[in-house]
Design a protein around this motif. Structure first.
Motif, short mmCIF file in Angstrom:
data_model
loop_
_atom_site.label_atom_id
_atom_site.label_comp_id
_atom_site.label_asym_id
_atom_site.label_seq_id
_atom_site.Cartn_x
_atom_site.Cartn_y
_atom_site.Cartn_z
N UNK A 30 0.81 -1.24 0.00
CA UNK A 30 0.00 0.00 0.00
C UNK A 30 0.83 1.28 0.00
N UNK A 31 2.06 1.20 0.56
CA UNK A 31 2.91 2.40 0.57
C UNK A 31 3.70 2.58 -0.72
N UNK A 32 3.46 1.70 -1.70
CA UNK A 32 4.13 1.83 -3.00
C UNK A 32 5.39 1.01 -3.16
N UNK A 33 5.88 0.39 -2.10
CA UNK A 33 7.06 -0.47 -2.24
C UNK A 33 6.74 -1.66 -3.13
N UNK A 34 7.64 -1.94 -4.08
CA UNK A 34 7.51 -3.13 -4.93
C UNK A 34 8.51 -4.16 -4.41
N UNK A 35 7.99 -5.29 -3.92
CA UNK A 35 8.83 -6.31 -3.29
C UNK A 35 8.82 -7.56 -4.17
N UNK B 131 13.74 -4.93 -3.32
CA UNK B 131 12.69 -3.97 -3.00
C UNK B 131 12.98 -2.66 -3.73
N UNK B 132 11.98 -2.17 -4.48
CA UNK B 132 12.09 -0.89 -5.17
C UNK B 132 11.15 0.12 -4.50
N UNK B 133 11.69 1.27 -4.22
CA UNK B 133 10.88 2.34 -3.63
C UNK B 133 11.08 3.65 -4.36
N UNK B 134 10.37 4.65 -3.88
CA UNK B 134 10.55 6.01 -4.43
C UNK B 134 10.63 7.04 -3.30
N UNK B 135 11.38 6.65 -2.27
CA UNK B 135 11.59 7.56 -1.17
C UNK B 135 10.85 7.22 0.10
N UNK B 136 10.23 6.04 0.16
CA UNK B 136 9.47 5.67 1.35
C UNK B 136 10.36 5.58 2.59
#
Length: 415
Positions: free
Chosen positions: A102-107, A407-412
């Motif tokens: 839900x927070x946008x992290x792609x795992x 894990x890919x994020x965008x600043x979480x």
């Protein structure tokens, strides 16, 4: 620095480079190894002859010499095993799971090599090639410590494969052979935490127990094979005979051969004498319980120790049982969780046997000799695991992988 530590350190460094190789590069290296083994078969057989000569002089049993012996046909079969590994899918680099939180992290959960695998084994030079092929295909480095009985054979095989690897993209240092025949070299391997990621023992009870009891490096246990065939009262006699003969006689020196034949008392009364005669004609020494000896005069007497013995030879324990319950109890008491078989035309009993026997491979109307990486479609095998964690049964390529999360994020950030 000792030979063991030095070679393990080289293997660990090579493992880092292995992560950059493509499947195509690994496959090319394996094919070059296969071709080199066949091209150099004469020198390999010459080295093997020295091992065989030393073994005969030292009184090595014929069944063990058979496991050690190489010829053109066996070398071609070993090389073909490498070619078959090439044809199998590469299990590394696969995305096993993927989720977006839900927070946008792609795992993503990814399959990866284990790293550096140590293998301790006895006098079977084919294991040297099988282990090398499976480990290198999965991007692992491997440190091999074979038995002293096959040292000349293993040394020449490794030389041949190293020469092939030197012409490939795969670092030759990823394949290491410990040449010291001193037991201390095994003991040192067992404590190489930080250099070896796992130890896999292949051999008899004493070798496996030494590794399991003394290793601080994690172990994948391959167990001995006290394998049983239970012939039910409604078994087809011709089928029972064929399965029993194949399971015992086809290659008695291996871990998936039958060591104990359990026979329902009604089947035994009608057919055991004929079945025993066929086995004896094929050179099998029979050791039986009192009931079986009454039905087969001249059969040797089974001692209590026979029921738990892995003979690896043309010796077979025979016990007449009252039915399925007694057969199940016997297997639970003496089995080693390797391979067990029921021969019966009764579906309900077959399903009960398959469900209740706790073993890596359980058969209905088929020989235990099929517990093998080739027969299961895995190509060569690294061993047959009788434990329950990580891998069980014939271990092919997937058993030599682990996982990691990407894990890919965008600043979480976590609150």
């Amino acid at each position: 620095m000792s030979e063991v530590r030095e070679k393990a350190a080289l293997a660990k460094k090579a493992a880092q480079a292995m992560n950059r190789l493509t499947t195509e590069q690994k496959n090319e290296a394996l094919l070059m190894m296969a071709d080199a083994l066949v091209t150099n078969s004469a020198s390999i057989i010459e080295a093997n002859a020295r091992d065989l000569e030393r073994g005969r002089a030292g009184g090595t049993p014929a069944s063990m010499l058979d496991r050690l012996a190489l010829n053109d046909q066996r070398i071609e079969a070993i090389a073909q095993g490498l070619r078959e590994i090439v044809e199998l899918p590469d299990p590394t680099g696969r995305i096993i799971e993927e989720a977006t939180r839900p927070n946008g992290l792609v795992i993503r959960k990814l399959s990866v090599p284990i790293g550096v695998i140590g293998i301790v084994y006895e006098a079977r030079p084919n294991v040297t090639v099988d282990a090398a092929g499976l480990c290198l295909k999965t991007g692992n480095s491997v440190v091999l410590r074979g038995g002293s009985a096959a040292l000349e054979s293993n040394r020449r095989i490794i030389e041949v494969m190293h020469e092939a690897l030197s012409r490939s993209a795969l670092p030759p240092e990823a394949l290491q052979l410990i040449e010291s025949s001193d037991r201390s070299s095994v003991d040192e391997m067992l404590k190489l935490n930080g250099l070896l990621d796992v130890i896999i023992p292949r051999g008899g009870r004493s070798l496996i127990q030494n590794v399991v009891q003394n290793a601080t490096v994690p172990v994948i246990e391959t167990g001995e094979g006290v394998c049983h065939t239970y012939v039910d009262d409604v078994a087809d006699p011709a089928m029972a005979e064929a399965i029993a003969i194949n399971a015992k006689v086809q290659r008695p020196s291996v871990c998936n051969s039958m060591e104990t034949l359990l026979v329902h008392e009604r089947f035994a009364g009608a057919h055991l004498a004929a079945l025993a005669a066929r086995l004896q004609e094929l050179g099998v020494e029979l050791r039986g319980c009192p009931k079986s000896r009454m039905l087969v005069p001249g059969m040797g007497e089974a001692a209590e120790t026979d029921w738990g013995t892995e003979y690896n030879d043309l010796i077979l324990s025979v016990k007449v049982v009252s039915g399925l319950d007694e057969a199940l109890d016997h297997i639970r008491l003496y089995g080693t969780s390797h391979s067990e078989c029921i021969v019966t035309e009764n579906t309900e009993r077959a399903e009960r046997f398959l469900a209740e026997i706790d073993a890596a491979a359980v058969y209905h109307n088929a020989s235990t000799r099929f517990t093998d990486g080739f027969e299961f479609g895995y190509g060569a095998e690294i061993g047959i695991s009788t434990q329950k964690l990580h891998a069980r049964g014939p271990m092919g390529l997937p058993a030599l992988t682990s996982t990691k999360f990407i894990i890919h994020g965008n600043g979480q950030i976590r609150g």
